[in-house]
Design a protein around this motif. Structure first.
Motif, PDB file in Angstrom:
ATOM      1  N   UNK A  36      24.729  53.445  51.517  1.00  0.00           N
ATOM      2  CA  UNK A  36      24.340  54.486  51.129  1.00  0.00           C
ATOM      3  C   UNK A  36      25.039  54.866  50.031  1.00  0.00           C
ATOM      4  N   UNK A  37      26.223  54.209  49.853  1.00  0.00           N
ATOM      5  CA  UNK A  37      27.287  54.564  48.862  1.00  0.00           C
ATOM      6  C   UNK A  37      27.121  53.672  47.695  1.00  0.00           C
ATOM      7  N   UNK A  38      27.455  54.415  46.296  1.00  0.00           N
ATOM      8  CA  UNK A  38      27.396  53.606  45.132  1.00  0.00           C
ATOM      9  C   UNK A  38      28.749  53.634  44.455  1.00  0.00           C
ATOM     10  N   UNK A  39      28.989  52.303  44.140  1.00  0.00           N
ATOM     11  CA  UNK A  39      30.486  52.226  43.587  1.00  0.00           C
ATOM     12  C   UNK A  39      30.092  51.673  42.167  1.00  0.00           C
ATOM     13  N   UNK A  40      30.972  52.136  41.066  1.00  0.00           N
ATOM     14  CA  UNK A  40      30.571  51.807  39.772  1.00  0.00           C
ATOM     15  C   UNK A  40      31.938  51.010  39.420  1.00  0.00           C
ATOM     16  N   UNK A  41      31.773  49.566  38.834  1.00  0.00           N
ATOM     17  CA  UNK A  41      32.901  48.763  38.543  1.00  0.00           C
ATOM     18  C   UNK A  41      32.934  48.637  37.244  1.00  0.00           C
ATOM     19  N   UNK A  42      33.561  49.152  36.406  1.00  0.00           N
ATOM     20  CA  UNK A  42      33.881  49.292  34.802  1.00  0.00           C
ATOM     21  C   UNK A  42      35.067  48.594  34.228  1.00  0.00           C
ATOM     22  N   UNK A  43      34.755  48.202  33.023  1.00  0.00           N
ATOM     23  CA  UNK A  43      36.061  47.513  32.227  1.00  0.00           C
ATOM     24  C   UNK A  43      35.317  46.882  30.940  1.00  0.00           C
ATOM     25  N   UNK A  44      35.950  46.521  30.112  1.00  0.00           N
ATOM     26  CA  UNK A  44      35.543  45.629  28.999  1.00  0.00           C
ATOM     27  C   UNK A  44      35.211  44.405  29.312  1.00  0.00           C
ATOM     28  N   UNK A  45      34.440  43.640  28.673  1.00  0.00           N
ATOM     29  CA  UNK A  45      34.172  42.422  28.681  1.00  0.00           C
ATOM     30  C   UNK A  45      35.344  41.467  28.946  1.00  0.00           C
ATOM     31  N   UNK A  46      35.416  40.454  29.938  1.00  0.00           N
ATOM     32  CA  UNK A  46      36.362  39.599  30.483  1.00  0.00           C
ATOM     33  C   UNK A  46      37.301  40.341  31.554  1.00  0.00           C
ATOM     34  N   UNK A  47      36.943  41.619  31.919  1.00  0.00           N
ATOM     35  CA  UNK A  47      37.841  42.206  32.802  1.00  0.00           C
ATOM     36  C   UNK A  47      37.721  41.754  34.360  1.00  0.00           C
ATOM     37  N   UNK A  48      36.717  40.789  34.492  1.00  0.00           N
ATOM     38  CA  UNK A  48      36.558  40.234  35.871  1.00  0.00           C
ATOM     39  C   UNK A  48      35.400  41.154  36.791  1.00  0.00           C
ATOM     40  N   UNK A  49      34.532  41.463  35.939  1.00  0.00           N
ATOM     41  CA  UNK A  49      33.418  42.337  36.680  1.00  0.00           C
ATOM     42  C   UNK A  49      32.265  41.592  37.403  1.00  0.00           C
ATOM     43  N   UNK A  50      31.790  40.756  36.416  1.00  0.00           N
ATOM     44  CA  UNK A  50      30.873  39.729  36.707  1.00  0.00           C
ATOM     45  C   UNK A  50      31.145  38.624  37.833  1.00  0.00           C
ATOM     46  N   UNK A  51      32.662  38.311  37.742  1.00  0.00           N
ATOM     47  CA  UNK A  51      33.020  37.106  38.449  1.00  0.00           C
ATOM     48  C   UNK A  51      33.113  37.876  40.009  1.00  0.00           C
ATOM     49  N   UNK A  52      33.500  38.903  40.063  1.00  0.00           N
ATOM     50  CA  UNK A  52      33.457  39.809  41.281  1.00  0.00           C
ATOM     51  C   UNK A  52      32.320  39.714  42.021  1.00  0.00           C
ATOM     52  N   UNK A  53      31.216  39.923  41.182  1.00  0.00           N
ATOM     53  CA  UNK A  53      29.833  40.109  41.720  1.00  0.00           C
ATOM     54  C   UNK A  53      29.356  38.663  42.114  1.00  0.00           C
ATOM     55  N   UNK A  54      29.611  37.769  41.466  1.00  0.00           N
ATOM     56  CA  UNK A  54      29.491  36.380  41.920  1.00  0.00           C
ATOM     57  C   UNK A  54      30.173  36.050  43.006  1.00  0.00           C
ATOM     58  N   UNK A  55      31.411  36.352  43.233  1.00  0.00           N
ATOM     59  CA  UNK A  55      32.293  35.975  44.370  1.00  0.00           C
ATOM     60  C   UNK A  55      31.625  36.575  45.623  1.00  0.00           C
ATOM     61  N   UNK A  56      30.887  37.901  45.401  1.00  0.00           N
ATOM     62  CA  UNK A  56      30.331  38.822  46.586  1.00  0.00           C
ATOM     63  C   UNK A  56      29.283  37.672  46.921  1.00  0.00           C
ATOM     64  N   UNK A  57      28.441  37.162  46.106  1.00  0.00           N
ATOM     65  CA  UNK A  57      27.168  36.445  46.321  1.00  0.00           C
ATOM     66  C   UNK A  57      27.322  34.974  46.793  1.00  0.00           C
ATOM     67  N   UNK A  58      28.615  34.710  46.575  1.00  0.00           N
ATOM     68  CA  UNK A  58      29.153  33.451  46.833  1.00  0.00           C
ATOM     69  C   UNK A  58      28.461  32.302  45.899  1.00  0.00           C
ATOM     70  N   UNK A  59      28.550  32.774  44.595  1.00  0.00           N
ATOM     71  CA  UNK A  59      27.951  32.212  43.641  1.00  0.00           C
ATOM     72  C   UNK A  59      28.688  31.649  42.417  1.00  0.00           C
ATOM     73  N   UNK A  60      30.264  31.670  42.677  1.00  0.00           N
ATOM     74  CA  UNK A  60      31.088  31.376  41.657  1.00  0.00           C
ATOM     75  C   UNK A  60      31.018  29.704  41.405  1.00  0.00           C
ATOM     76  N   UNK A  61      31.156  29.583  40.043  1.00  0.00           N
ATOM     77  CA  UNK A  61      30.844  27.948  39.483  1.00  0.00           C
ATOM     78  C   UNK A  61      31.858  27.053  40.152  1.00  0.00           C
ATOM     79  N   UNK A  62      31.991  26.796  41.111  1.00  0.00           N
ATOM     80  CA  UNK A  62      32.896  25.979  41.684  1.00  0.00           C
ATOM     81  C   UNK A  62      32.857  24.690  41.540  1.00  0.00           C
ATOM     82  N   UNK A  63      34.108  23.717  41.143  1.00  0.00           N
ATOM     83  CA  UNK A  63      35.187  24.140  41.865  1.00  0.00           C
ATOM     84  C   UNK A  63      36.200  24.775  40.720  1.00  0.00           C
ATOM     85  N   UNK A  64      35.440  24.698  39.310  1.00  0.00           N
ATOM     86  CA  UNK A  64      36.232  25.305  38.349  1.00  0.00           C
ATOM     87  C   UNK A  64      36.771  26.710  38.453  1.00  0.00           C
ATOM     88  N   UNK A  65      36.238  27.521  39.088  1.00  0.00           N
ATOM     89  CA  UNK A  65      36.198  28.838  39.339  1.00  0.00           C
ATOM     90  C   UNK A  65      36.001  29.162  40.706  1.00  0.00           C
TER      91      UNK A  65
END
Length: 320
Positions: A36-65
């Protein structure tokens, strides 16, 4: 058993391996999110926001990242310990994500109805055809698309950008997830459609106790939607606070610069400039070359996140 957060990131470190070298992209990120909680993750491009989302979904482009250290836990379960089949069962059913480019996310040669029905087939759901149709129509209406028959007959290119984005929202909600990750979902929408999307998601949260991780570079939009805000800069969590506290009294110099960059009547926004001769030190604060409060220690040591739970900041120059 003590209560555990719905989602918990514990000292998460994401790194890129290339040419024998390792480049840290997200550093020691710790966050938690309850139902029920909402958390905003903010920052400019390249700050790591989308990478964090992909890590949660286990969708990082391994093995490079990949996740170099730390854990991503969902209801106490370390997602890195799950096999591919178990993780696939979680995605779309318990964990759902909406991406920025709805046209790229939808199959251009399949009608919307076919793509929504594929969600049930992929997850081996055994609802009868009538029950599936009812769930699909209900999800589309919840996402703000009342003319469901027209939507279901359409191909993605026959819908507007706002309608496609709401189709993705309906698809994400179809199996009743506990956590929705929205990664810059309103970037391509005009201000009116953004406001409508925000109101629809707020209503869905109230109805379903849906947890929301909302990722954006737009601090004003995050303030409309989220209970709490976490600010990332170059992969570092530099400030985290209740939304109303952060909007009223930001403490980190980078957060203040973001606030000053918001458009306001009678004032031109401006971006901070790097000082002449300043360069980033791998071990120091990455914002030091731009910071008006910089001290010598800032260039040598990255500060830790400190302060009370309702407002924490990582800055040597900020004192409680």
């Amino acid at each position: 058993m003590p209560d555990v957060p719905l989602l918990e990131l514990k000292n998460l470190r994401i790194a890129r391996s290339r040419g024998g070298s390792v480049e840290p992209l997200v550093r020691n990120l710790s966050l938690s999110l309850d139902r029920g909680q909402s958390l905003g993750l903010v920052g400019e491009s390249g700050s790591g926001k989308s990478l964090t989302a992909l890590a949660v979904m286990n969708l990082l482009p391994e093995p490079e990242v990949s996740i170099a250290e730390g854990e991503v836990r969902f209801q106490g379960q370390n997602l890195q310990t799950l096999d591919a089949r178990s993780m696939n069962e979680l995605r779309g059913s318990r964990l759902a994500i909406i991406v920025q480019d709805a046209l790229a996310a939808l199959n251009p040669v399949k009608r919307i109805q076919v793509q929504l029905e594929e969600v049930f087939r992929f997850h081996r759901r055994e609802e009868a055809a009538d029950a599936r149709r009812e769930l699909i129509h209900k999800a589309l209406k919840k996402a703000g698309l009342p003319d469901t028959d027209h939507i279901l007959r359409s191909y993605p290119h026959e819908l507007s950008g706002g309608m496609r984005q709401r189709v993705l929202l309906a698809m994400a909600l179809l199996l009743g997830p506990d956590l929705l990750i929205a990664d810059e979902p309103t970037t391509a929408l005009d201000v009116t459609l953004q406001a409508r999307w925000v109101e629809q998601v707020k209503e869905l949260q109230r109805e379903q106790k849906l947890a929301l991780l909302f990722i954006s570079h737009d601090l004003a939009l995050v303030a409309e939607l989220c209970d709490e805000v976490a600010v990332l800069y170059r992969g570092h969590l530099v400030e985290q606070a209740r939304t109303e506290i952060l909007m009223d009294a930001p403490r980190h110099p980078y957060t203040k610069a973001m606030m000053q960059a918001l458009p306001r009547a009678g004032r031109m926004p401006h971006a901070p400039e790097r000082r002449a001769g300043e360069s980033e030190n791998q071990d120091g604060c990455p914002y030091a070359p731009f910071c008006p409060l910089v001290q010598d220690v800032c260039r040598r040591i990255m500060p830790e996140l400190q302060g009370p739970p309702q407002h924490r900041v990582a800055c040597h120059a900020v004192k409680d």
